[in-house]
Write a protein that holds these residues in place. Structure first.
Motif, short mmCIF file in Angstrom:
data_model
loop_
_atom_site.label_atom_id
_atom_site.label_comp_id
_atom_site.label_asym_id
_atom_site.label_seq_id
_atom_site.Cartn_x
_atom_site.Cartn_y
_atom_site.Cartn_z
N TRP A 182 1.19 -1.43 0.03
CA TRP A 182 -0.24 -0.26 0.28
C TRP A 182 0.55 1.13 -0.15
N GLU A 183 1.93 0.95 1.00
CA GLU A 183 3.31 2.53 0.70
C GLU A 183 3.63 2.69 -0.40
N LEU A 186 1.10 4.01 -2.64
CA LEU A 186 1.12 5.69 -2.31
C LEU A 186 2.46 6.44 -3.49
N SER A 187 3.04 5.81 -2.78
CA SER A 187 4.39 6.08 -3.27
C SER A 187 4.48 6.71 -5.15
N GLU A 191 -1.50 11.02 -3.60
CA GLU A 191 -2.58 10.94 -1.67
C GLU A 191 -4.19 10.65 -2.71
N LEU A 193 -5.06 8.33 -4.51
CA LEU A 193 -4.62 6.68 -4.61
C LEU A 193 -5.88 6.33 -3.27
N SER A 209 -5.90 -1.29 0.22
CA SER A 209 -5.75 -0.35 1.00
C SER A 209 -5.54 0.53 1.86
N GLU A 210 -6.36 1.72 2.17
CA GLU A 210 -5.61 1.70 3.52
C GLU A 210 -6.56 1.81 4.76
#
Length: 279
Positions: A182-183, A186-187, A191, A193, A209-210
């Motif tokens: 997930w991280e 995001l990279s 934001e 995503l 997901s978060e």
């Protein structure tokens, strides 16, 4: 019916069917399977056309006979090609080397640089999908985020892909980063995503997901040709999302479309998907 814009390649594929699996230093016989329409633009777009969506393609081809053939084929099959640009270099064939187990190796020349023009009016589109190395894709995506659903395929390099939904295969992810999935998503996507989907062949796909991770099973199929399976998955996913399905149900739809794709001897899903959509 949704209005869907694809930023993806339109290719002339030439199929070379080998008599045995590839080995370093080996010698092989092949059968020439001739030319066929291919590339992410066709492989993703045609299924969406069959599902009654309006599909326009942003790409480029040469100003030559192969380029003319590509535009005629794609247009005849229902893809809106008015946004496709023409360059002055030759349109080279993509060589798809197929082994008896359905696996393929792609050999292609370097493409001319493709620069996107000013972005369209995004309010006219329900979704846009980026699967291209075109210059200007990042700025297009950023301007689209507040107006329509933005999906993107993870690039072969570490270039950013601003989007709401990022798609990758497990193979694409290997050796990329030590970050958690997930991280890492995001990279790449930023934001905006919402979901990062990682496909893993017969083992299904993972939704990050978060809120954590969920797995969606693959659909069993007898593999004939794996070319275009990822494109068909993205196509089914886009169809589901633009038809009001949940992301999980859309992933199931993507898995079904990918199964149709690998079970047919072409990179596009074929008549089985048409029957499924008309059923």
């Amino acid at each position: 019916m949704a209005n869907i814009l694809l930023v993806a390649n339109l290719n002339c594929d030439r199929i070379l069917q080998l008599d045995k699996p590839l080995q370093m230093g080996g010698r092989f016989h092949y059968q020439d399977g001739g030319q066929r329409l291919g590339g992410g633009g066709a492989n993703t777009g045609l299924g969406l056309v069959w599902a009654k969506h309006r599909v326009a393609l942003v790409s480029q081809v040469g100003r030559d006979k192969i380029g003319d053939w590509l535009l005629a084929e794609a247009s005849t099959q229902g893809i809106d090609c008015h946004l496709i640009q023409r360059h002055e270099e030759s349109t080279c064939e993509m060589l798809l080397v197929m082994t008896p187990d359905g696996e393929r190796t792609i050999i292609r020349p370097r493409r001319p640089i493709f620069e996107l023009p000013a972005p369209p009016v995004w309010e006219h589109w329900d979704a846009v999908y980026f699967n291209s190395s075109a210059e200007g894709s990042v700025s297009w995506a950023k301007t689209a985020l507040d107006h329509c659903l933005v999906l993107a395929q993870l690039a072969k390099d570490e270039r950013p892909r601003p989007c709401h939904i990022l798609i990758a295969s497990k193979t694409d992810m290997q050796g990329r980063s030590e970050l958690a999935d997930w991280e890492y998503g995001l990279s790449i996507a930023g934001e905006s995503l919402k979901y990062f989907i990682v496909t893993d062949g017969v083992d299904g796909a993972y939704l990050y997901s978060e809120n954590g991770c969920q797995r969606v099973s693959a659909v069993h199929a007898e593999v004939v040709d794996t070319t275009g399976a990822g494109d068909a998955y993205a196509s089914g996913l886009i169809h589901g999302l633009t038809s009001g399905m949940s992301v999980i149900d859309s992933m199931k739809e993507g898995a079904a479309w990918a199964a149709f794709a690998v079970a047919t001897p072409s990179s596009i899903p074929g008549s089985a998907l048409k029957k499924y959509l008309n059923g």
